[in-house]
Design an enzyme around this catalytic site. Structure first.
Site, PDB file in Angstrom:
ATOM      1  NE  ARG A 251      17.777  35.081 -23.428  1.00  0.00           N
ATOM      2  CZ  ARG A 251      17.845  34.990 -22.095  1.00  0.00           C
ATOM      3  NH1 ARG A 251      17.370  35.952 -21.326  1.00  0.00           N
ATOM      4  NH2 ARG A 251      18.373  33.922 -21.527  1.00  0.00           N
ATOM      5  CG  HIS A 255      20.870  38.641 -20.548  1.00  0.00           C
ATOM      6  ND1 HIS A 255      19.813  39.432 -20.953  1.00  0.00           N
ATOM      7  CD2 HIS A 255      21.823  39.492 -20.076  1.00  0.00           C
ATOM      8  CE1 HIS A 255      20.113  40.707 -20.722  1.00  0.00           C
ATOM      9  NE2 HIS A 255      21.322  40.768 -20.194  1.00  0.00           N
ATOM     10  CE1 TYR A 264      17.403  32.437 -18.158  1.00  0.00           C
ATOM     11  CE2 TYR A 264      19.532  32.376 -17.046  1.00  0.00           C
ATOM     12  CZ  TYR A 264      18.744  32.800 -18.090  1.00  0.00           C
ATOM     13  OH  TYR A 264      19.283  33.586 -19.078  1.00  0.00           O
TER      14      TYR A 264
HETATM   15  C1  TPP Z   1      18.814  50.254 -14.727  1.00  0.00           C
HETATM   16  C2  TPP Z   1      19.413  48.890 -14.986  1.00  0.00           C
HETATM   17  N1  TPP Z   1      19.122  47.876 -14.147  1.00  0.00           N
HETATM   18  C3  TPP Z   1      19.666  46.660 -14.378  1.00  0.00           C
HETATM   19  C4  TPP Z   1      20.505  46.446 -15.426  1.00  0.00           C
HETATM   20  C5  TPP Z   1      21.073  45.061 -15.681  1.00  0.00           C
HETATM   21  N2  TPP Z   1      20.383  44.459 -16.820  1.00  0.00           N
HETATM   22  C6  TPP Z   1      20.915  44.487 -18.047  1.00  0.00           C
HETATM   23  S1  TPP Z   1      19.936  43.788 -19.176  1.00  0.00           S
HETATM   24  C7  TPP Z   1      18.759  43.430 -18.038  1.00  0.00           C
HETATM   25  C8  TPP Z   1      17.509  42.705 -18.428  1.00  0.00           C
HETATM   26  C9  TPP Z   1      16.604  43.511 -19.269  1.00  0.00           C
HETATM   27  O1  TPP Z   1      15.586  42.676 -19.739  1.00  0.00           O
HETATM   28  P1  TPP Z   1      14.610  43.118 -20.863  1.00  0.00           P
HETATM   29  O2  TPP Z   1      14.304  44.572 -20.722  1.00  0.00           O
HETATM   30  O3  TPP Z   1      13.456  42.190 -20.850  1.00  0.00           O
HETATM   31  O4  TPP Z   1      15.442  42.973 -22.198  1.00  0.00           O
HETATM   32  P2  TPP Z   1      16.091  41.662 -22.847  1.00  0.00           P
HETATM   33  O5  TPP Z   1      17.528  41.677 -22.416  1.00  0.00           O
HETATM   34  O6  TPP Z   1      15.342  40.463 -22.367  1.00  0.00           O
HETATM   35  O7  TPP Z   1      15.956  41.842 -24.311  1.00  0.00           O
HETATM   36  C10 TPP Z   1      19.149  43.856 -16.782  1.00  0.00           C
HETATM   37  C11 TPP Z   1      18.340  43.696 -15.551  1.00  0.00           C
HETATM   38  C12 TPP Z   1      20.778  47.543 -16.270  1.00  0.00           C
HETATM   39  N3  TPP Z   1      21.576  47.422 -17.347  1.00  0.00           N
HETATM   40  N4  TPP Z   1      20.222  48.741 -16.045  1.00  0.00           N
END
Ligand code: TPP
Length: 337
Positions: A251, A255, A264
């Site tokens: 990445r 985020h 972090y």
């Molecule tokens: C059900 C839910 N919980 C929390 C969130 C907040 N949230 C948005 S993106 C994310 C991280 C997801 O990480 P990952 O699945 O590893 O995907 P990445 O963004 O790293 O590609 C979170 C916790 C959300 N959108 N939906």
């Protein structure tokens, strides 16, 4: 007898043009993504969530599927995947700027919420992992209709801790549905590292619990991803059921545009991730095999820039949605104000 190893793209049945086209789509996605950060910092775009570092995983997997036949269920990072499935820079920028003519939601969704009936890209929700059971349901429906489609669900490593993942994987495996569970594993769920998300070492380790293969692939190598996805698709079409692909990505950005990742991750960690940037990696491959040279690379970059400038001009000139339509498709009956 002397044998010469064939280059990987040829082994995969890709022509020189097709191999370069993968690179062009990766360049296009990167350039649109970079432009979106500028638009966001200029106050023109509400929010950005990047595909930077995931381009090889997305383009390699999407290119291994059949456009117009297979079903794509992307998540918010999948700009390069939807471009590889037929979306255009104009589509991306109209939605990025929340314009009424945006083809995915008419500017009603946040940027990066893809969906196109024509391209067989099912609309995406912000709720992490919710597209996984949708993919399984879409594959079941396709089977009932006698269609030969494979459904690919994309998600991050964090999504594999959601019930949606486990329910989807279980159901797809029991019914041997034509599904590819494609994890773009960048080792972080926002700021939470993989080792604090799950009690197993890798996302792929979750697969045996559902009796499906868990394939680990370098998600920064577009051709390796192409091969892994093509194999999973063949398995699905043979009626052997789902595959979990664990594509190890980097990445390269925070985020989202609302995040400061240096709170972090050390600067050294981010710098180390940059050494695995999928674009220079694939460029190196193409040059090594005589498919690209400096001049052609510059020409491709100029083409991509011109394409984006034109799309952006159209998107900037396009109208915003009428505020009076804000509640359309939200309630069955519009409530009184
Ligand atoms: C059900 C839910 N919980 C929390 C969130 C907040 N949230 C948005 S993106 C994310 C991280 C997801 O990480 P990952 O699945 O590893 O995907 P990445 O963004 O790293 O590609 C979170 C916790 C959300 N959108 N939906």
């Amino acid at each position: 007898m002397q044998t010469t190893a064939r280059p990987m793209h040829a082994e995969l049945g890709l022509s020189a043009e097709q191999a370069v086209a993968l690179y062009r789509t990766m360049l296009l996605a990167r350039a649109i993504d970079e432009r979106q950060w500028i638009l966001q910092r200029q106050g023109r775009q509400a929010f950005v969530i990047s595909c930077q570092g995931h381009e090889a995983a997305q383009v390699g997997s999407a290119a291994a599927l059949r456009r117009g036949v297979d079903l794509m269920l992307p998540y918010y990072r999948d700009l390069a995947a939807v471009l590889a499935f037929g979306a255009t820079p104009r589509d991306a920028l109209l939605e990025a700027l929340s314009r009424a003519d945006g083809p995915w939601s008419g500017g009603r969704q946040m940027p990066s919420h893809f969906g196109s009936k024509a391209l067989r890209i099912l609309t995406s929700s912000s709720s992490v992992g919710s597209q996984i059971p949708h993919a399984v349901g879409a594959a079941l429906a396709a089977r009932h209709r006698g269609e030969a489609s494979v459904a690919i669900a994309y998600f991050g490593d964090g999504a594999t801790s959601k019930a949606d993942f486990h329910e989807g994987a279980n159901f797809a495996a029991i019914h041997k549905l034509p599904v590819i569970l494609f994890c773009e594993d960048n080792g972080l769920a926002i700021s939470l590292p993989l080792e604090r998300q799950m009690p197993v070492a890798r996302v792929a380790d979750r697969a045996p619990a559902y009796g499906m293969p868990g394939v680990v692939v370098d998600g920064t190598e577009v051709l390796a991803v192409y091969r892994a996805t093509a194999e999973a698709a063949e398995r699905a079409r043979r009626g052997e059921g789902p595959t979990l692909i664990d594509a190890l990505c980097v990445r390269l950005t925070p985020h989202s545009s609302d995040d400061d990742h240096f709170r972090y991750r050390g600067r050294d960690v981010v710098a180390a991730e940059r050494t695995r940037d999928p674009l220079p990696r694939y460029r190196g491959y193409l040059i090594e095999h005589g498919l690209l040279d400096e001049g052609r690379d510059q020409q491709l970059r100029a083409e991509v820039t011109a394409e984006i400038e034109q799309a952006l001009e159209a998107a900037l000139a396009a109208a915003a949605p009428d505020p009076g339509t804000a509640l359309q498709h939200v309630f069955a009956e519009t409530p009184r104000s």
